[in-house]
Design an enzyme around this catalytic site. Sequence first.
Site, PDB file in Angstrom:
ATOM      1  N   VAL A  24       0.834  -1.208   0.000  1.00  0.00           N
ATOM      2  CA  VAL A  24       0.000   0.000   0.000  1.00  0.00           C
ATOM      3  C   VAL A  24       0.869   1.259   0.000  1.00  0.00           C
ATOM      4  O   VAL A  24       0.636   2.183  -0.795  1.00  0.00           O
ATOM      5  CB  VAL A  24      -0.974   0.003   1.207  1.00  0.00           C
ATOM      6  N   GLU A 140     -10.659   5.281   4.885  1.00  0.00           N
ATOM      7  CA  GLU A 140     -11.412   4.733   3.745  1.00  0.00           C
ATOM      8  C   GLU A 140     -10.839   3.391   3.280  1.00  0.00           C
ATOM      9  O   GLU A 140     -11.579   2.447   2.962  1.00  0.00           O
ATOM     10  CB  GLU A 140     -11.378   5.736   2.587  1.00  0.00           C
ATOM     11  N   VAL A 143     -11.681  -0.489   4.674  1.00  0.00           N
ATOM     12  CA  VAL A 143     -12.828  -1.333   4.329  1.00  0.00           C
ATOM     13  C   VAL A 143     -12.948  -1.439   2.812  1.00  0.00           C
ATOM     14  O   VAL A 143     -13.104  -0.430   2.114  1.00  0.00           O
ATOM     15  CB  VAL A 143     -14.143  -0.754   4.901  1.00  0.00           C
ATOM     16  N   ILE A 147     -13.018   0.410  -2.977  1.00  0.00           N
ATOM     17  CA  ILE A 147     -14.436   0.834  -3.032  1.00  0.00           C
ATOM     18  C   ILE A 147     -14.644   1.948  -2.008  1.00  0.00           C
ATOM     19  O   ILE A 147     -14.381   1.742  -0.826  1.00  0.00           O
ATOM     20  CB  ILE A 147     -15.385  -0.342  -2.695  1.00  0.00           C
ATOM     21  N   LYS A 216     -13.838  -5.362   9.169  1.00  0.00           N
ATOM     22  CA  LYS A 216     -14.426  -4.372   8.260  1.00  0.00           C
ATOM     23  C   LYS A 216     -15.901  -4.161   8.581  1.00  0.00           C
ATOM     24  O   LYS A 216     -16.417  -3.030   8.539  1.00  0.00           O
ATOM     25  CB  LYS A 216     -14.249  -4.831   6.819  1.00  0.00           C
TER      26      LYS A 216
HETATM   27  N1  LIG Z   1      -2.339  -5.018   0.686  1.00  0.00           N
HETATM   28  C1  LIG Z   1      -3.592  -4.631   0.461  1.00  0.00           C
HETATM   29  O1  LIG Z   1      -4.130  -4.847  -0.617  1.00  0.00           O
HETATM   30  C2  LIG Z   1      -4.354  -3.910   1.536  1.00  0.00           C
HETATM   31  C3  LIG Z   1      -5.686  -3.543   1.290  1.00  0.00           C
HETATM   32  C4  LIG Z   1      -6.397  -2.831   2.263  1.00  0.00           C
HETATM   33  C5  LIG Z   1      -5.783  -2.529   3.457  1.00  0.00           C
HETATM   34  N2  LIG Z   1      -4.505  -2.943   3.689  1.00  0.00           N
HETATM   35  C6  LIG Z   1      -3.897  -2.594   4.969  1.00  0.00           C
HETATM   36  O2  LIG Z   1      -2.806  -1.726   4.722  1.00  0.00           O
HETATM   37  C7  LIG Z   1      -1.797  -1.913   5.696  1.00  0.00           C
HETATM   38  C8  LIG Z   1      -0.473  -2.230   5.007  1.00  0.00           C
HETATM   39  O3  LIG Z   1      -0.642  -3.394   4.232  1.00  0.00           O
HETATM   40  P1  LIG Z   1       0.458  -3.851   3.128  1.00  0.00           P
HETATM   41  O4  LIG Z   1      -0.204  -4.933   2.369  1.00  0.00           O
HETATM   42  O5  LIG Z   1       1.002  -2.683   2.424  1.00  0.00           O
HETATM   43  O6  LIG Z   1       1.562  -4.500   4.067  1.00  0.00           O
HETATM   44  P2  LIG Z   1       3.068  -4.863   3.675  1.00  0.00           P
HETATM   45  O7  LIG Z   1       3.225  -4.991   2.212  1.00  0.00           O
HETATM   46  O8  LIG Z   1       3.455  -6.001   4.541  1.00  0.00           O
HETATM   47  O9  LIG Z   1       3.879  -3.573   4.129  1.00  0.00           O
HETATM   48  C9  LIG Z   1       4.075  -3.237   5.465  1.00  0.00           C
HETATM   49  C10 LIG Z   1       5.115  -2.132   5.556  1.00  0.00           C
HETATM   50  O10 LIG Z   1       5.287  -1.791   6.915  1.00  0.00           O
HETATM   51  C11 LIG Z   1       6.677  -1.835   7.235  1.00  0.00           C
HETATM   52  N3  LIG Z   1       6.813  -2.290   8.618  1.00  0.00           N
HETATM   53  C12 LIG Z   1       6.307  -3.400   9.174  1.00  0.00           C
HETATM   54  N4  LIG Z   1       6.639  -3.485  10.461  1.00  0.00           N
HETATM   55  C13 LIG Z   1       7.379  -2.384  10.728  1.00  0.00           C
HETATM   56  C14 LIG Z   1       8.016  -1.876  11.870  1.00  0.00           C
HETATM   57  N5  LIG Z   1       7.976  -2.537  13.019  1.00  0.00           N
HETATM   58  N6  LIG Z   1       8.673  -0.709  11.771  1.00  0.00           N
HETATM   59  C15 LIG Z   1       8.735  -0.044  10.599  1.00  0.00           C
HETATM   60  N7  LIG Z   1       8.139  -0.466   9.478  1.00  0.00           N
HETATM   61  C16 LIG Z   1       7.473  -1.612   9.546  1.00  0.00           C
HETATM   62  C17 LIG Z   1       7.320  -2.809   6.276  1.00  0.00           C
HETATM   63  O11 LIG Z   1       8.682  -2.480   6.113  1.00  0.00           O
HETATM   64  P3  LIG Z   1       9.651  -3.288   5.126  1.00  0.00           P
HETATM   65  O12 LIG Z   1       9.074  -3.114   3.752  1.00  0.00           O
HETATM   66  O13 LIG Z   1      10.942  -2.618   5.267  1.00  0.00           O
HETATM   67  O14 LIG Z   1       9.640  -4.709   5.586  1.00  0.00           O
HETATM   68  C18 LIG Z   1       6.484  -2.549   5.006  1.00  0.00           C
HETATM   69  O15 LIG Z   1       7.031  -1.502   4.272  1.00  0.00           O
HETATM   70  C19 LIG Z   1      -2.319  -3.029   6.623  1.00  0.00           C
HETATM   71  O16 LIG Z   1      -2.984  -2.461   7.703  1.00  0.00           O
HETATM   72  C20 LIG Z   1      -3.312  -3.761   5.740  1.00  0.00           C
HETATM   73  O17 LIG Z   1      -4.317  -4.423   6.480  1.00  0.00           O
HETATM   74  C21 LIG Z   1      -3.777  -3.626   2.753  1.00  0.00           C
END
Ligand SMILES: NC(=O)c1ccc[n+]([C@@H]2O[C@H](COP(=O)([O-])OP(=O)(O)OC[C@H]3O[C@@H](n4cnc5c(N)ncnc54)[C@H](OP(=O)(O)O)[C@@H]3O)[C@@H](O)[C@H]2O)c1
Length: 445
Positions: A24, A140, A143, A147, A216
């Site tokens: 994200v 936003e 959830v 959308i 959600k």
């Molecule tokens: N992926 C989706 O499609 C999606 C959709 C809706 C909502 N979300 C929500 O969006 C959020 C992020 O999701 P994501 O999919 O982007 O996750 P992700 O790809 O795992 O990315 C997480 C990021 O947070 C960093 N991070 C994790 N632990 C950390 C810490 N202790 N200190 C500093 N940085 C830290 C990681 O760093 P590194 O990269 O250096 O490891 C990474 O850059 C979550 O709450 C998820 O539920 C995601």
Amino acid sequence: MQTESHNISGTQPLRIAIAGLGTVGAGVVRLLETNRDILTARAGRPIEVVAVSARDRSKDRGVDLSGVDWADDMIDLARRDDVDVILELVGGSDGPALALSRAALGSGKGLVTANKAMIAHHGLALAEQAESAGAALKFEAAVAGGIPVVKALREGTSANALARIYGILNGTCNYILSEMEATAADFAETLVDAQRLGYAEADPTFDIEGIDAAHKLAILAAIGFGARVDFDAVKVTGITQVRSADIAQADALGFVIRLIAQCDVEQVADGSASLLQRVRPSLVAKDHPLASVDGPTNAVVAEGNFSGRLLFQGAGAGDGPTASAVVADIIDIARDEVGAPFSIPMKQLKALPPTEPGHRMERTYLRFTVADRPGVLAEITAAMRDGDVSIESLIQQGRANHGDEVLVAMVTHEGPERNVARALDLLEGSESLTAPPLVLPILPS
Ligand SMILES: NC(=O)c1ccc[n+]([C@@H]2O[C@H](COP(=O)([O-])OP(=O)(O)OC[C@H]3O[C@@H](n4cnc5c(N)ncnc54)[C@H](OP(=O)(O)O)[C@@H]3O)[C@@H](O)[C@H]2O)c1
């Protein structure tokens, strides 16, 4: 004809800091870069990334972060005077994400997050903090990914009393169920396939057990019904017990199976009210709009007393759709269009007790795994009769996995939910049943 000109030169940029540069976070940076001119025009001022933080500074994120400060400790982002809004895109209901969110709001900065787990568990406390600091809290993207359903419920349907909100809120489960439907493969096999294709995480528990959808739903229920977020009250059943035989049976009866999250408020004659929130695999008639929602797509239905049935459908996850939702929140903040996080001021949110749904009328699909011997069917139908459950159709299927078991499926006429529970209680401990029965509601049309 005069063309509209956006004179934004000299306008203060909105300065943001991003914690989390994964799917994200990197998607947000890419969107800010790609759509820079559109965003500047719509926000009324430039949006500028000042600082970022993640775990691994050396990782290539596929985006240009030159000229942007790096913070090893993401809490430092909240301490900066040159930042207006923090984006929390790290994840996790507690830990660093929550610490950063508290610090951001505590320092009076706006907070934009995609973190449904954190909002489901701590959204009320964060919203109280935001309200007393006069800061924005927006989620936003938490959830249904791309959308804009939070905005739709906060703004688009705000003139309505909503009868109910329901939908498909987890793309992983929807992918698995619709793949099982298309390929006749079983759950375990399809889950492995989903993991290989990136539709399911290495640890899929939150998705397949329905917890992600419950997070959600708790957020939507709060916004849609002006209720305090009550995640613990969501009754959750995941999809792990659904077999390909159930999907085939549902198909033969004119249904598909989808993980449906549903909430509504029940008014009682004495003027009190309760909130029903639940996530259950459900049979959905093939002519219902949700039946054609396949793959990792999400969809939400809101039924307003003046708007009628509204359907919102789109990508529930992924870098682009989720970034789209995050940046829409940033634009709102840039325009000073903030509003209460849960649509109405915190003090006005109602604490609604959970509905006990035993009296609710429902049609039900029941599947029993039974020993292959005479009298078993009679025992089940007797329990249904004694529980006052009326059987609409009964199908004895072929042998189950091991040759000495048989699957028996049935659909009930509409009746109180508690009657089905009573009938199943009567079968509790029966040696005829070789596995716990599967009970799936049939979604009303
Ligand atoms: N992926 C989706 O499609 C999606 C959709 C809706 C909502 N979300 C929500 O969006 C959020 C992020 O999701 P994501 O999919 O982007 O996750 P992700 O790809 O795992 O990315 C997480 C990021 O947070 C960093 N991070 C994790 N632990 C950390 C810490 N202790 N200190 C500093 N940085 C830290 C990681 O760093 P590194 O990269 O250096 O490891 C990474 O850059 C979550 O709450 C998820 O539920 C995601």
